[in-house]
Design an enzyme around this catalytic site. Structure first.
Site, short mmCIF file in Angstrom:
data_model
loop_
_atom_site.label_atom_id
_atom_site.label_comp_id
_atom_site.label_asym_id
_atom_site.label_seq_id
_atom_site.Cartn_x
_atom_site.Cartn_y
_atom_site.Cartn_z
N ASN A 117 87.09 74.38 57.68
CA ASN A 117 87.14 74.67 56.24
C ASN A 117 86.35 75.93 55.88
O ASN A 117 85.93 76.09 54.74
CB ASN A 117 86.69 73.45 55.43
CG ASN A 117 85.34 72.91 55.88
OD1 ASN A 117 84.61 73.60 56.60
ND2 ASN A 117 85.01 71.71 55.47
N ARG A 256 74.15 73.69 51.57
CA ARG A 256 73.66 72.33 51.33
C ARG A 256 72.66 72.40 50.18
O ARG A 256 71.79 73.29 50.15
CB ARG A 256 72.97 71.74 52.58
CG ARG A 256 73.91 71.26 53.66
CD ARG A 256 74.83 70.11 53.22
NE ARG A 256 75.80 69.74 54.24
CZ ARG A 256 77.09 70.11 54.24
NH1 ARG A 256 77.57 70.84 53.25
NH2 ARG A 256 77.91 69.69 55.19
N GLN A 285 74.15 63.17 46.96
CA GLN A 285 75.57 63.11 46.62
C GLN A 285 76.06 61.68 46.69
O GLN A 285 75.81 61.04 47.71
CB GLN A 285 76.38 64.01 47.58
CG GLN A 285 76.02 65.48 47.40
CD GLN A 285 76.92 66.45 48.16
OE1 GLN A 285 76.70 67.63 48.12
NE2 GLN A 285 77.94 65.97 48.81
P1 NAI Z 1 77.96 78.48 61.58
O1 NAI Z 1 77.27 77.62 62.56
O2 NAI Z 1 79.19 79.22 62.00
O3 NAI Z 1 76.93 79.56 60.98
C1 NAI Z 1 75.67 79.22 60.52
C2 NAI Z 1 74.79 80.46 60.61
O4 NAI Z 1 73.55 80.18 59.94
C3 NAI Z 1 74.46 80.85 62.04
O5 NAI Z 1 74.73 82.21 62.24
C4 NAI Z 1 72.96 80.55 62.14
O6 NAI Z 1 72.28 81.41 63.03
C5 NAI Z 1 72.53 80.76 60.71
N1 NAI Z 1 71.23 80.16 60.40
C6 NAI Z 1 70.73 78.97 60.81
N2 NAI Z 1 69.48 78.82 60.35
C7 NAI Z 1 69.18 79.92 59.64
C8 NAI Z 1 68.03 80.34 58.95
N3 NAI Z 1 66.90 79.61 58.94
N4 NAI Z 1 68.07 81.52 58.31
C9 NAI Z 1 69.17 82.31 58.38
N5 NAI Z 1 70.29 81.96 59.03
C10 NAI Z 1 70.29 80.78 59.67
O7 NAI Z 1 78.28 77.54 60.35
P2 NAI Z 1 79.37 77.73 59.19
O8 NAI Z 1 80.69 77.23 59.61
O9 NAI Z 1 79.27 79.13 58.68
O10 NAI Z 1 78.81 76.71 58.09
C11 NAI Z 1 77.52 76.86 57.53
C12 NAI Z 1 77.17 75.66 56.68
O11 NAI Z 1 77.98 75.65 55.52
C13 NAI Z 1 77.43 74.31 57.33
O12 NAI Z 1 76.39 73.94 58.22
C14 NAI Z 1 77.50 73.41 56.13
O13 NAI Z 1 76.20 72.96 55.77
C15 NAI Z 1 78.03 74.32 55.02
N6 NAI Z 1 79.42 73.98 54.67
C16 NAI Z 1 79.70 73.59 53.37
C17 NAI Z 1 80.96 73.18 53.02
C18 NAI Z 1 81.30 72.81 51.61
O14 NAI Z 1 82.33 72.18 51.38
N7 NAI Z 1 80.49 73.15 50.64
C19 NAI Z 1 82.06 73.10 54.02
C20 NAI Z 1 81.69 73.66 55.31
C21 NAI Z 1 80.41 74.02 55.63
#
Ligand code: NAI
Length: 358
Positions: A117, A256, A285
């Site tokens: 997503n 989040r 939530q």
């Molecule tokens: P991803 O794993 O592809 O990317 C996450 C990035 O955040 C990585 O590059 C990582 O190095 C970075 N990161 C981790 N800790 C960090 C920090 N302390 N400071 C800076 N960067 C940091 O994950 P993706 O697919 O981009 O998703 C990210 C988040 O989005 C998910 O974990 C989820 O919580 C949220 N999400 C929300 C949705 C919604 O419906 N609102 C749906 C899908 C994801």
């Protein structure tokens, strides 16, 4: 084998719209598949407290399927009681509702449908940035009230062109946000992430990395949060960090809710230090009726773009994550290797680098 899924209720909408696959009613489309293999499949939305279906069935389930949109929080205490549990599957992206460190200790694998997503969320981020910067919500509310006073809206409406936009987290979603912002001719696109983008990827979106978080936010007109929730990001955007934001900046968080301090954000919007805050994720939530993020407004009566958690659960996304859950289950049942991109915790511990630096 017992499979437990905690999903959200779809009620009438789910009966009328079978593509709402991620609901209790439509059960991710998994009933026939699991029952034909002789597995027990329990699906419920009841997730709070010792009498909930979640706590009742987790004790002997082997597989727990969850959704971030209605998270059944798998705490360390529950993991200690879940003696048969071997696999947690997140129908979507973001597995922070599972105590990941406790899962590692208990030898439980945690997988999610990575990428399912990420476009859905990136589009929502761009929409949220635009609706804040252009002061859309109060303009629409004015129209519904039957009023018409252009100056009351225009006094706080801007163009995105020429602004500095930065993402905390430049993974799948953060990078897609940068790609989508490129044609808006912003002054600059910035990112803050402990993992640097490959040079070609950064060049393709003309993004500059800023390694210090305070410096990063102090340069941004718009900050968007796109990193997972983990020990290193819980409460990351708090009163202290907000002091370093430009006065009148906009903040969008679809990652989040708990990454941003609830009270600090509400206070910053109320005082006008933040011109606005938008997103779809909440620290609890469903969010209680009196949650301050439902009602917070900037001093000019706008600046709130909050919606329920749905950016990643569009019908297009549901089709993708339902198919992804099925394929993870099939691999598990047939003892085939999982897609490495889906593994948060594998057989020997963390396999992702996105949930903090270890
Ligand atoms: P991803 O794993 O592809 O990317 C996450 C990035 O955040 C990585 O590059 C990582 O190095 C970075 N990161 C981790 N800790 C960090 C920090 N302390 N400071 C800076 N960067 C940091 O994950 P993706 O697919 O981009 O998703 C990210 C988040 O989005 C998910 O974990 C989820 O919580 C949220 N999400 C929300 C949705 C919604 O419906 N609102 C749906 C899908 C994801």
């Amino acid at each position: 084998m017992k499979v437990l899924a905690i999903l959200y209720n779809g009620y009438k909408a789910a009966e009328e719209e079978p593509a709402l696959l991620g609901t209790v009613e439509n059960k991710l489309g998994l009933v026939e598949y699991l029952q034909s293999q002789g597995h027990e499949f329990i699906v419920s939305s009841s997730k709070e407290g010792p009498d909930s279906d979640f706590e009742k069935h987790i004790v002997d389930a082997e597989v727990y399927i969850s959704t971030p949109f209605h998270p059944g929080y798998l705490t360390a205490d529950l993991i200690a009681k879940a003696k048969n549990l071997k696999l947690c599957v997140t129908a979507g992206v973001g597995s922070d509702h599972v105590d990941l460190n406790a899962a590692v200790k208990a030898g439980i694998q945690v997988l999610e449908v990575s990428g399912s997503n990420v476009v859905s969320v990136a589009e929502h981020v761009v929409m949220s940035i635009l609706l804040l910067v252009r002061n859309f919500v109060p303009a629409h509310e004015m129209i519904e009230r039957g009023d018409w006073q252009v100056s009351d809206i225009a006094r706080n409406a801007y163009d995105l062109e020429g602004k500095v936009v930065g993402t905390i987290g430049a993974g799948r979603i953060g990078y897609r946000v940068l790609q989508r912002l490129l044609p808006f001719n912003t002054k600059e696109l910035l990112y803050y992430d402990y993992s640097a983008l490959p040079a070609e990827a950064a060049a393709a979106v003309k993004a500059r990395r800023v390694e210090d978080l305070k410096e990063f936010v102090s340069q941004c007109d718009v900050v968007t949060v796109n990193c997972p929730l983990h020990e290193g990001t819980r409460g990351l955007v708090n009163t202290e960090l907000l002091k370093h934001f430009k006065k009148g900046a906009w903040l969008v968080n679809t990652a989040r809710g708990a990454i941003c301090d609830k009270d600090a954000v509400a206070e910053a919007v109320k005082s006008g230090h933040l011109r606005g805050y938008a997103g779809d994720v909440w620290n609890v939530q469903p969010a209680p009726k009196d949650h301050s993020w439902r009602y917070m407004k900037n001093p000019l009566g706008g600046g709130n773009g909050m919606v329920p958690h749905y950016s990643g659960t569009t019908l297009d996304a549901q089709a993708r994550y339902a198919a992804g859950v099925r394929s993870i289950l099939q691999n598990y049942l047939e003892d085939k290797p999982q897609d490495p991109g889906n593994i948060i915790i594998g057989k020997t511990g963390y396999e992702t680098k996105a949930y903090g630096q270890r």
